[in-house]
Design a protein around this motif. Sequence first.
Motif, PDB file in Angstrom:
ATOM      1  N   GLY A   3       5.040 -47.840   5.919  1.00  0.00           N
ATOM      2  CA  GLY A   3       4.968 -46.611   6.686  1.00  0.00           C
ATOM      3  C   GLY A   3       5.861 -45.505   6.156  1.00  0.00           C
ATOM      4  O   GLY A   3       5.681 -44.335   6.508  1.00  0.00           O
ATOM      5  N   GLU A   4       6.823 -45.864   5.283  1.00  0.00           N
ATOM      6  CA  GLU A   4       7.713 -44.880   4.680  1.00  0.00           C
ATOM      7  C   GLU A   4       7.260 -44.636   3.251  1.00  0.00           C
ATOM      8  O   GLU A   4       7.452 -45.482   2.374  1.00  0.00           O
ATOM      9  CB  GLU A   4       9.160 -45.379   4.704  1.00  0.00           C
ATOM     10  N   THR A   5       6.650 -43.483   2.998  1.00  0.00           N
ATOM     11  CA  THR A   5       6.065 -43.219   1.687  1.00  0.00           C
ATOM     12  C   THR A   5       6.865 -42.223   0.859  1.00  0.00           C
ATOM     13  O   THR A   5       6.482 -41.924  -0.276  1.00  0.00           O
ATOM     14  CB  THR A   5       4.622 -42.687   1.842  1.00  0.00           C
ATOM     15  N   SER A   6       7.961 -41.705   1.417  1.00  0.00           N
ATOM     16  CA  SER A   6       8.720 -40.667   0.706  1.00  0.00           C
ATOM     17  C   SER A   6      10.081 -41.132   0.220  1.00  0.00           C
ATOM     18  O   SER A   6      10.500 -40.780  -0.887  1.00  0.00           O
ATOM     19  CB  SER A   6       8.903 -39.443   1.618  1.00  0.00           C
ATOM     20  N   ASP A   7      10.792 -41.895   1.018  1.00  0.00           N
ATOM     21  CA  ASP A   7      12.179 -42.254   0.744  1.00  0.00           C
ATOM     22  C   ASP A   7      12.241 -43.585   0.003  1.00  0.00           C
ATOM     23  O   ASP A   7      12.061 -44.649   0.593  1.00  0.00           O
ATOM     24  CB  ASP A   7      12.954 -42.338   2.061  1.00  0.00           C
ATOM     25  N   ALA A   8      12.531 -43.538  -1.289  1.00  0.00           N
ATOM     26  CA  ALA A   8      12.559 -44.751  -2.113  1.00  0.00           C
ATOM     27  C   ALA A   8      13.738 -45.650  -1.777  1.00  0.00           C
ATOM     28  O   ALA A   8      13.736 -46.828  -2.145  1.00  0.00           O
ATOM     29  CB  ALA A   8      12.595 -44.387  -3.592  1.00  0.00           C
ATOM     30  N   PRO A  52       8.238 -45.624  -3.757  1.00  0.00           N
ATOM     31  CA  PRO A  52       8.069 -46.226  -2.420  1.00  0.00           C
ATOM     32  C   PRO A  52       6.816 -47.099  -2.364  1.00  0.00           C
ATOM     33  O   PRO A  52       5.905 -46.974  -3.175  1.00  0.00           O
ATOM     34  CB  PRO A  52       7.933 -45.006  -1.497  1.00  0.00           C
ATOM     35  N   THR A  53       6.788 -47.954  -1.387  1.00  0.00           N
ATOM     36  CA  THR A  53       5.666 -48.840  -1.019  1.00  0.00           C
ATOM     37  C   THR A  53       5.210 -49.741  -2.153  1.00  0.00           C
ATOM     38  O   THR A  53       4.018 -50.019  -2.299  1.00  0.00           O
ATOM     39  CB  THR A  53       4.460 -48.069  -0.424  1.00  0.00           C
ATOM     40  N   HIS A  57       0.830 -46.729  -1.565  1.00  0.00           N
ATOM     41  CA  HIS A  57       0.565 -45.312  -1.319  1.00  0.00           C
ATOM     42  C   HIS A  57       1.156 -44.445  -2.427  1.00  0.00           C
ATOM     43  O   HIS A  57       2.096 -44.848  -3.110  1.00  0.00           O
ATOM     44  CB  HIS A  57       1.217 -44.863   0.001  1.00  0.00           C
ATOM     45  N   GLY A  58       0.637 -43.237  -2.545  1.00  0.00           N
ATOM     46  CA  GLY A  58       1.302 -42.219  -3.320  1.00  0.00           C
ATOM     47  C   GLY A  58       2.520 -41.702  -2.568  1.00  0.00           C
ATOM     48  O   GLY A  58       2.604 -41.806  -1.330  1.00  0.00           O
ATOM     49  N   ARG A  59       3.463 -41.131  -3.303  1.00  0.00           N
ATOM     50  CA  ARG A  59       4.693 -40.647  -2.676  1.00  0.00           C
ATOM     51  C   ARG A  59       4.371 -39.521  -1.681  1.00  0.00           C
ATOM     52  O   ARG A  59       3.714 -38.536  -2.019  1.00  0.00           O
ATOM     53  CB  ARG A  59       5.659 -40.149  -3.744  1.00  0.00           C
ATOM     54  N   GLY A  60       4.853 -39.696  -0.446  1.00  0.00           N
ATOM     55  CA  GLY A  60       4.634 -38.708   0.607  1.00  0.00           C
ATOM     56  C   GLY A  60       3.279 -38.791   1.282  1.00  0.00           C
ATOM     57  O   GLY A  60       2.992 -37.983   2.168  1.00  0.00           O
ATOM     58  N   ASN A  61       2.445 -39.758   0.892  1.00  0.00           N
ATOM     59  CA  ASN A  61       1.110 -39.850   1.486  1.00  0.00           C
ATOM     60  C   ASN A  61       1.154 -40.204   2.964  1.00  0.00           C
ATOM     61  O   ASN A  61       2.034 -40.946   3.421  1.00  0.00           O
ATOM     62  CB  ASN A  61       0.282 -40.918   0.765  1.00  0.00           C
TER      63      ASN A  61
END
Length: 378
Positions: free
Chosen positions: A102-107, A135-136, A158-162
Amino acid sequence: MRYFLLLLISLPLWAQPRFEAQTLDSSIRIGYGLAIGDVDGDQRPDVLLADQKQIFWYRNRDWRRFVMAENLTEHDNVCLAAKDLNGDGRVEVAVGAQWNPGETSDATQSGSVHYLVRPADPTQPWQAVALPHEPTVHRMRWVPTSQQQWDLVVVPLHGRGNQNGEGAGVKVLAYRFPEAALSAAPARRWDTLTVNQEMHMTHNLAVDLTRRPRLLLAGKEGVLELTYHRGTWQSKPLAGMTQGAGEVRLGKGKTPFVATIEPMHGNALVVYREGKRQVLTDRLNQGHALACADLLALGYDQIVVGWRNPDADGKVGIQLFVPTDASGTAWTAHWVDENGMACEDLNVADLDGDGRLDIIAAGRDSHNLKVYWNRKPE
């Protein structure tokens, strides 16, 4: 789509599937990912498992369980890859953790990649070296890019921020394995290369060792073929394969085929051969495990499929789909495990050296790790 299966020609008696189940572990938590390889150098393939908080290996013959690493990150482990990269008869191991889709932005809060440094005694804990990551992180495979070089290809979900599969493309990375990683000082830089960034959700990949280096990547937009040439990865969609897919594997027959589970976590087992799509069943529920191999010594591959949620008959399990001839126009289905394996992942390997490929599977809600020994028909 209605469920259908073609049952035209019976298999000969000598080719009737017969599997004998053995439980290696009845206390796993989830069983996210499996790998097979020789961990201790005794020339016998061992079983490796990425479970919720531990990375285990199970020693061939006595099947004793050893903890390789544990509590690597706040969130769960999710995948692993094992391969002998330097020809010494023992596998090198990488793992993915911090499973937080669920977190796609914060690595820092989602995804991780670790290389495990082998100790002198492989039954003792291995040192985990964290590598940069997206991420993910969700799946990984060791991929040969030349006779001397292996890369670790890592696929995020996911892609980053997706959000909901929309936004940036998934950044699939290849990590170039440095020889220094074999030593006790593995902090040496791992160079990375972007393999692909076209899909907006991905789930799994297949490695083609017959035409290396070649990958198939399954995701929201279907299946991509990825090939490596002179330092870069190139991509193209496969003919007719535009349905969203979660699992993908390559199979051999009179003509090669590709098997998928559609859509992601889907209900349909599908075969593509020369651009034509054939649904073998649409009765899976959360199909999540797939393999193509010649388990019955027919000279062409069969398909092993596993699902993790009860189907319309209230059953989870594993089935073997067998083509009635090398052309693959008709298939028969056979139970390997009927309602005893909520299958999260599976693999095939000859674990006992008898020349027949066995099935190894990990169960999510069934919390078990099993080997299905491939026996001769009685």
